[in-house]
Design a protein around this motif. Structure first.
Motif, PDB file in Angstrom:
ATOM      1  N   HIS A  18     -11.067  61.129  43.968  1.00 27.51           N
ATOM      2  CA  HIS A  18     -12.284  61.899  43.742  1.00 27.51           C
ATOM      3  C   HIS A  18     -12.629  61.949  42.253  1.00 27.51           C
ATOM      4  CE1 HIS A  18     -15.039  65.382  43.494  1.00 27.51           C
ATOM      5  NE2 HIS A  18     -15.466  64.926  44.656  1.00 27.51           N
ATOM      6  N   ARG A  31     -14.789  58.993  40.307  1.00 24.07           N
ATOM      7  CA  ARG A  31     -16.095  59.409  39.790  1.00 24.07           C
ATOM      8  C   ARG A  31     -16.243  58.995  38.324  1.00 24.07           C
ATOM      9  NH1 ARG A  31     -17.572  63.977  37.218  1.00 24.07           N
ATOM     10  NH2 ARG A  31     -15.577  64.975  37.685  1.00 24.07           N
ATOM     11  N   HIS A  73     -20.155  61.198  46.918  1.00 23.73           N
ATOM     12  CA  HIS A  73     -19.013  60.555  46.272  1.00 23.73           C
ATOM     13  C   HIS A  73     -18.920  59.076  46.633  1.00 23.73           C
ATOM     14  CE1 HIS A  73     -15.362  60.342  44.027  1.00 23.73           C
ATOM     15  NE2 HIS A  73     -14.647  59.995  45.077  1.00 23.73           N
ATOM     16  N   GLN A  84     -12.977  61.258  51.413  1.00 21.72           N
ATOM     17  CA  GLN A  84     -13.697  62.516  51.596  1.00 21.72           C
ATOM     18  C   GLN A  84     -13.709  62.948  53.060  1.00 21.72           C
ATOM     19  OE1 GLN A  84     -13.518  63.624  48.608  1.00 21.72           O
ATOM     20  NE2 GLN A  84     -15.648  64.330  48.453  1.00 21.72           N
TER      21      GLN A  84
END
Length: 244
Positions: free
Chosen positions: A63, A67, A155, A195
């Protein structure tokens, strides 16, 4: 200048892209129609929530780390317009600009859609220990009692946003274009799956993000193809100084 039937800008090639784009749309709509989101989410979560929600690898690597890497790649693409490296030297400046702009526009499309959405995340639903009820993301204007802003998957766009690079690369670097497409697809699905396991998104959220990013990339390519003849000097600016 006329193109042969085999060139990427020819009608048969455009028809092939349209076929794949509409075919992907049919698959995504079919997933929605089958109503499999909840069933798949229940594989990873229960009334006690999602056990992997705060798992270190999913949070810190797939995550937060992913990113940051995504934004770094956007920055590098922007810089490559003036200072290309590697296979990007095969492209002219307008094509390199297309890669950067298509990524930014894809991120913007997903972000804007997400912020307008009333759909809440799986971990917000009553089935998984939250307070919201499950409402289709197509039930526009219907509130589910949760925080909303969870559709599509933001995401996953850290991978899918780069699908547009395929269109810019395919003319002069077809092998690199195929690899770029494969890596962008893999990254998007891996990030979306992470996710999903955490309870942050349903599978449909990831699928729609992929389709939106692909379509945005294609539309950027059509726009760039139309605009290039109007800026011949910029379009003819190619790789230039030698270097690594």
């Amino acid at each position: 200048m006329q193109h042969s039937p085999l060139t990427p800008s020819s009608p048969p090639h455009r028809h092939k892209l349209l076929f794949w784009t509409l075919g992907a749309l049919v698959c995504v709509v079919a997933w929605d129609a089958a109503g499999q989101d909840l069933a798949l989410a229940q594989v990873f979560g229960s009334s006690d929530g999602f056990p992997m929600r705060d798992q270190w690898f999913f949070v810190q690597v797939l995550h937060e780390g992913a990113r940051r890497v995504g934004w770094l790649l956007v920055l590098l693409l922007a810089l490559s317009v003036w200072w290309p490296r590697g296979f990007l030297r095969k492209l002219d400046a307008s094509e390199r600009l297309q890669m950067a702009v298509s990524a930014l526009l894809s991120l913007a499309v997903v972000s804007i859609t997400k912020n307008l959405s009333a759909t809440s995340c799986p971990w917000d639903l009553a089935q998984f220990g939250g307070v919201a009820r499950h409402v289709s993301h197509w039930a526009l204007g219907v509130l589910d009692g949760g925080s909303g802003r969870c559709f599509p998957a933001g995401h996953a766009s850290a991978g899918f946003a780069f699908l547009g690079g395929y269109f810019a690369l395919r003319h002069k670097a077809p092998t690199a274009a195929r690899w770029w497409l494969a890596v962008a697809l893999l990254a998007g699905f891996v990030l979306g799956a992470a996710q999903q396991v955490r309870g942050a998104h349903f599978m449909s959220h990831t699928l729609w993000t992929g389709w939106l990013c692909w379509t945005t990339g294609w539309l950027c390519d059509l726009a760039a193809t139309a605009l290039r003849p109007r800026f011949p000097h910029f379009a003819s600016t190619t790789k230039a100084t030698a270097g690594p």
